[in-house]
Design an enzyme around this catalytic site. Structure first.
Site, short mmCIF file in Angstrom:
data_model
loop_
_atom_site.label_atom_id
_atom_site.label_comp_id
_atom_site.label_asym_id
_atom_site.label_seq_id
_atom_site.Cartn_x
_atom_site.Cartn_y
_atom_site.Cartn_z
N MET A 39 0.85 -1.20 0.00
CA MET A 39 0.00 0.00 0.00
C MET A 39 0.89 1.25 0.00
O MET A 39 0.46 2.33 0.38
CB MET A 39 -0.94 -0.01 1.21
CG MET A 39 -1.91 -1.19 1.17
SD MET A 39 -3.45 -0.90 2.04
CE MET A 39 -2.85 -0.64 3.69
N HIS A 46 9.45 -3.66 3.14
CA HIS A 46 9.08 -3.89 1.74
C HIS A 46 10.33 -4.20 0.91
O HIS A 46 10.31 -5.06 0.04
CB HIS A 46 8.41 -2.64 1.15
CG HIS A 46 7.11 -2.27 1.82
ND1 HIS A 46 6.92 -1.07 2.47
CD2 HIS A 46 5.94 -2.93 1.90
CE1 HIS A 46 5.68 -1.01 2.94
NE2 HIS A 46 5.07 -2.13 2.61
N GLY A 161 5.10 -10.30 3.90
CA GLY A 161 5.82 -10.31 5.17
C GLY A 161 5.05 -11.09 6.23
O GLY A 161 3.81 -11.05 6.28
N ASP A 164 2.37 -9.45 8.93
CA ASP A 164 0.92 -9.62 8.79
C ASP A 164 0.65 -11.13 8.65
O ASP A 164 0.28 -11.61 7.58
CB ASP A 164 0.40 -8.85 7.57
CG ASP A 164 0.60 -7.36 7.73
OD1 ASP A 164 -0.01 -6.77 8.63
OD2 ASP A 164 1.41 -6.78 6.99
N VAL A 190 10.79 -7.68 9.30
CA VAL A 190 12.00 -6.85 9.44
C VAL A 190 11.76 -5.89 10.60
O VAL A 190 10.69 -5.27 10.70
CB VAL A 190 12.30 -6.09 8.14
CG1 VAL A 190 13.51 -5.19 8.30
CG2 VAL A 190 12.55 -7.08 7.01
O1 PAF Z 1 -0.16 -5.79 3.37
C1 PAF Z 1 -0.57 -4.85 2.66
O2 PAF Z 1 0.12 -3.86 2.43
C2 PAF Z 1 -1.97 -4.93 2.06
O3 PAF Z 1 -2.85 -5.55 2.93
C3 PAF Z 1 -2.00 -5.60 0.68
C4 PAF Z 1 -1.58 -7.06 0.75
C5 PAF Z 1 -1.08 -4.86 -0.28
C6 PAF Z 1 -3.42 -5.56 0.10
O4 PAF Z 1 -3.88 -4.26 -0.02
#
Ligand code: PAF
Length: 300
Positions: A39, A46, A161, A164, A190
């Site tokens: 997002m 990331h 990751g 989540d 991380v």
């Molecule tokens: O983890 C995230 O950033 C969001 O939940 C995702 C997987 C990009 C879906 O919008």
């Protein structure tokens, strides 16, 4: 054969068709595509996913889309950081080949967001615990947008990751159930040097709250250590975590649960590989974190 037939540099797409064509072009030319859905507000977490994707695939695609359907009306959709230029720069520096950053209208054409899309993906069972009941509709929003992204970027592998952890489990289940031909790769969380799990939402913390927030990973690591040391009683473990959090300052604990690593079933004793998961609000910032305890403890 050149490994990068399509891209001299990083290409940025806002429309669906050219993006899908680009991904298919890479694959037709013998390349593989690793996908990192985000997002935005790209941070080192990331970047570690991008690195994992680069290690495994010839090309890396990143999506940047703040998905409205996974936010409740009271959530931080409007406030969510959207530093697109900086994100594109981070992607470029990390060696990303392709970025897909659509508008809401592109992803949900003509949809009234409050009624969501006509077709939604709901993964049952795994969404009945942890964040599921506390964020009604959240995982439907996640599963639906991820399924849509898989349709637009038919990648070979996708990288998420473990921060989540429930999201990762839900997406694995969705891919299995819907026979989506894409490999799901979970990557370790991380952390900042002081242990705080990296998250775009950490930016909401004041400096005092940022210091306080280190209590979450500390409490989780202590708990994992106790389990490795032989403690099996989850009530005692959870009490210890709650104490560690409450003693660090004002916080609203949403949950502290220990679940089976695979099924996310709530456990009352640690007798199998487990995940200790929590969600805590510090100020206006909702933080989640988890650690795994893979080896069953030896009895005391
Ligand atoms: O983890 C995230 O950033 C969001 O939940 C995702 C997987 C990009 C879906 O919008």
């Amino acid at each position: 054969m050149t490994l990068k037939p399509t891209f001299q540099d990083m290409n940025v797409y806002t429309d669906i068709l050219p993006c899908r064509t680009a991904v298919r072009g890479i694959q037709r030319n013998g390349g593989t595509v690793g996908l990192v859905p985000t997002m935005g507000a790209i941070h080192e977490g990331h970047v570690s996913l991008i690195r994992a994707a680069k290690a495994r695939c010839s090309h890396v695609a990143v999506t940047i889309f703040v998905n409205p359907t996974q936010f409740a009306p009271t959530d931080d959709f409007t406030a969510y950081p959207r530093p697109l230029e900086a994100d594109l720069d981070s992607c470029k520096r990390a060696g990303v080949d392709l970025v897909f950053t659509p508008t809401v209208e592109t992803m949900y054409p003509g949809a009234r967001l409050e009624s969501r899309t006509s077709t939604n993906v709901h993964v049952s069972g795994l969404t009945d615990v942890l964040c599921g009941p506390r964020r009604p509709g959240h995982f439907d929003g996640v599963a639906t947008i991820v399924a849509k992204l898989f349709g637009i970027l038919p990648a070979d592998a996708v990288f998420f990751g473990e921060k989540d952890y429930q999201q990762l489990a839900v997406i694995r289940q969705m891919v299995r159930d819907l026979n989506i031909p894409i490999e799901i790769v979970g990557c370790p969380t991380v952390r900042e040097p002081d242990g705080l799990a990296m998250s775009s939402r950490n930016a909401y913390l004041t400096s005092a709250q940022r210091t306080q927030a280190t209590c979450l990973s500390r409490a989780l690591f202590d708990a994992a250590e106790r389990i490795r040391g032989g403690e099996r009683n989850i009530a005692a473990i959870v009490d210890g975590i709650r104490e560690g959090i409450v003693s660090a300052g004002p916080a609203q604990i949403e949950y502290v649960d220990v679940v089976d690593s695979n099924t996310l079933d709530l456990l009352s004793i640690v007798d199998r590989p487990a995940r200790i998961c929590l969600a805590v609000r510090i100020g206006s910032c909702r933080l989640i974190d988890n650690v795994g305890v893979d080896a069953p403890p030896t009895p005391r």
